[in-house]
Scaffold this motif. Structure first.
Motif, short mmCIF file in Angstrom:
data_model
loop_
_atom_site.label_atom_id
_atom_site.label_comp_id
_atom_site.label_asym_id
_atom_site.label_seq_id
_atom_site.Cartn_x
_atom_site.Cartn_y
_atom_site.Cartn_z
N GLU A 21 0.83 -1.21 0.00
CA GLU A 21 0.00 0.00 0.00
C GLU A 21 0.86 1.25 0.00
O GLU A 21 0.52 2.24 -0.66
CB GLU A 21 -0.95 0.00 1.19
CG GLU A 21 -2.11 -0.95 1.01
CD GLU A 21 -3.12 -0.85 2.14
OE1 GLU A 21 -3.43 0.28 2.56
OE2 GLU A 21 -3.58 -1.91 2.59
N GLU A 22 1.97 1.21 0.73
CA GLU A 22 2.90 2.35 0.74
C GLU A 22 3.45 2.60 -0.66
O GLU A 22 3.58 3.75 -1.08
CB GLU A 22 4.07 2.09 1.69
CG GLU A 22 3.74 2.13 3.16
CD GLU A 22 4.97 1.77 3.97
OE1 GLU A 22 5.96 2.53 3.92
OE2 GLU A 22 4.93 0.73 4.63
N PHE A 39 0.94 4.28 -2.83
CA PHE A 39 0.88 5.70 -2.47
C PHE A 39 2.07 6.45 -3.08
O PHE A 39 1.90 7.54 -3.64
CB PHE A 39 0.88 5.86 -0.94
CG PHE A 39 0.95 7.29 -0.50
CD1 PHE A 39 -0.17 8.10 -0.53
CD2 PHE A 39 2.16 7.84 -0.07
CE1 PHE A 39 -0.09 9.43 -0.14
CE2 PHE A 39 2.24 9.16 0.32
CZ PHE A 39 1.11 9.96 0.28
N GLU A 40 3.27 5.88 -2.98
CA GLU A 40 4.47 6.54 -3.52
C GLU A 40 4.39 6.68 -5.04
O GLU A 40 4.78 7.70 -5.59
CB GLU A 40 5.74 5.77 -3.14
CG GLU A 40 6.12 5.85 -1.69
CD GLU A 40 6.53 7.25 -1.24
OE1 GLU A 40 6.94 8.09 -2.07
OE2 GLU A 40 6.42 7.52 -0.03
N ASP A 72 1.64 6.90 -6.82
CA ASP A 72 0.63 7.93 -7.07
C ASP A 72 1.20 9.32 -6.82
O ASP A 72 1.01 10.23 -7.61
CB ASP A 72 -0.59 7.66 -6.17
CG ASP A 72 -1.78 8.51 -6.57
OD1 ASP A 72 -2.05 8.63 -7.78
OD2 ASP A 72 -2.43 9.06 -5.67
N GLU A 73 1.91 9.44 -5.72
CA GLU A 73 2.54 10.72 -5.36
C GLU A 73 3.56 11.16 -6.42
O GLU A 73 3.57 12.31 -6.85
CB GLU A 73 3.24 10.56 -4.00
CG GLU A 73 3.69 11.83 -3.36
CD GLU A 73 2.56 12.55 -2.66
OE1 GLU A 73 2.81 13.68 -2.25
OE2 GLU A 73 1.45 12.03 -2.52
#
Length: 166
Positions: free
Chosen positions: A29-30, A33-34, A36-37
Motif C-alpha cells: 500500500e505504501e 501511495f508513492e 501515485d505521489e
C-alpha cells in the motif's frame, strides 16, 4: 525494499520495461501511495495503473482469464494464449499503462518458462510507434518467495527478463 520513494522513481523512469523487485507485503500500500505521489509531481503523461495477483495466474488458462479482465482486453483475448499475447501487445499506441503484479513469483509457475518470457515481452514494451505509449510490467514479491521460484531471486528474475529483451 528500503526506500519506496526511490523505487517509485525507478518505475517512472523505466517506462516500457519489466521491473522486478522484492517487496514485503506490508509495504504494498505504501508503494501504491508513492507511485501515485510521484506521478502527481511529474504529471506530463497520464498513466493507467492496473493490478493483478500472480497467485491467480499460475497457469496459462488462469493467466488469460485474470489478466484479460485486469487489462480490460477484448473478449477474443480469452480464446487462446496467442490471442491473449497478441491483444496484450496490440493495445492503443498512445496508452501508457503499468501492470503491477504482486505474488509475482507465482506468475505462470506451472508453465514452461517460454510462456513467462512471452508474457513479459507483451506487457513490458517500449514506446509504441508514433503514439508514444508504453507498457510497463512491475513484478513484486516477498524475497523468500522469489528464492523459492524458478528464478531463485528477484535479481535473477530481472536478469532473465532483460535477457529476453535482446
Amino acid at each position: 525494499m528500503a526506500d519506496l520513494n526511490l523505487f517509485a522513481e525507478r518505475v517512472i523512469a523505466t517506462r516500457g520495461r519489466t521491473i522486478i523487485a522484492d517487496l514485503a507485503q506490508g509495504h504494498f500500500e505504501e508503494l501504491v501511495f508513492e507511485l501515485d505521489e510521484a506521478l502527481e509531481l511529474g504529471a506530463e503523461d497520464r498513466i493507467d495503473i492496473r493490478f493483478a495477483l500472480g497467485a491467480a495466474c499460475t497457469t496459462v488458462a488462469r493467466t488469460i482469464e485474470h489478466l484479460t479482465a485486469a487489462l480490460q482486453l477484448p473478449y477474443r483475448a480469452t480464446r487462446s494464449w496467442s490471442d491473449f499475447v497478441g491483444d496484450a501487445g496490440d493495445r492503443s499506441a498512445s496508452l501508457n499503462q503499468w501492470l503491477v503484479v504482486y505474488d509475482a513469483a507465482d506468475l505462470l509457475r506451472y508453465e514452461d518458462e517460454d510462456r513467462w518470457h512471452e508474457l513479459a515481452a507483451a506487457l513490458g514494451s517500449e514506446s509504441r510507434s508514433m503514439g508514444g505509449g508504453s507498457s510497463t510490467l512491475v513484478l513484486l514479491d516477498e524475497p523468500g518467495r522469489w528464492e523459492r521460484s524458478r528464478f531463485s531471486s528477484a535479481q535473477a528474475a530481472q536478469a532473465t527478463a532483460d535477457q529476453g529483451r535482446r
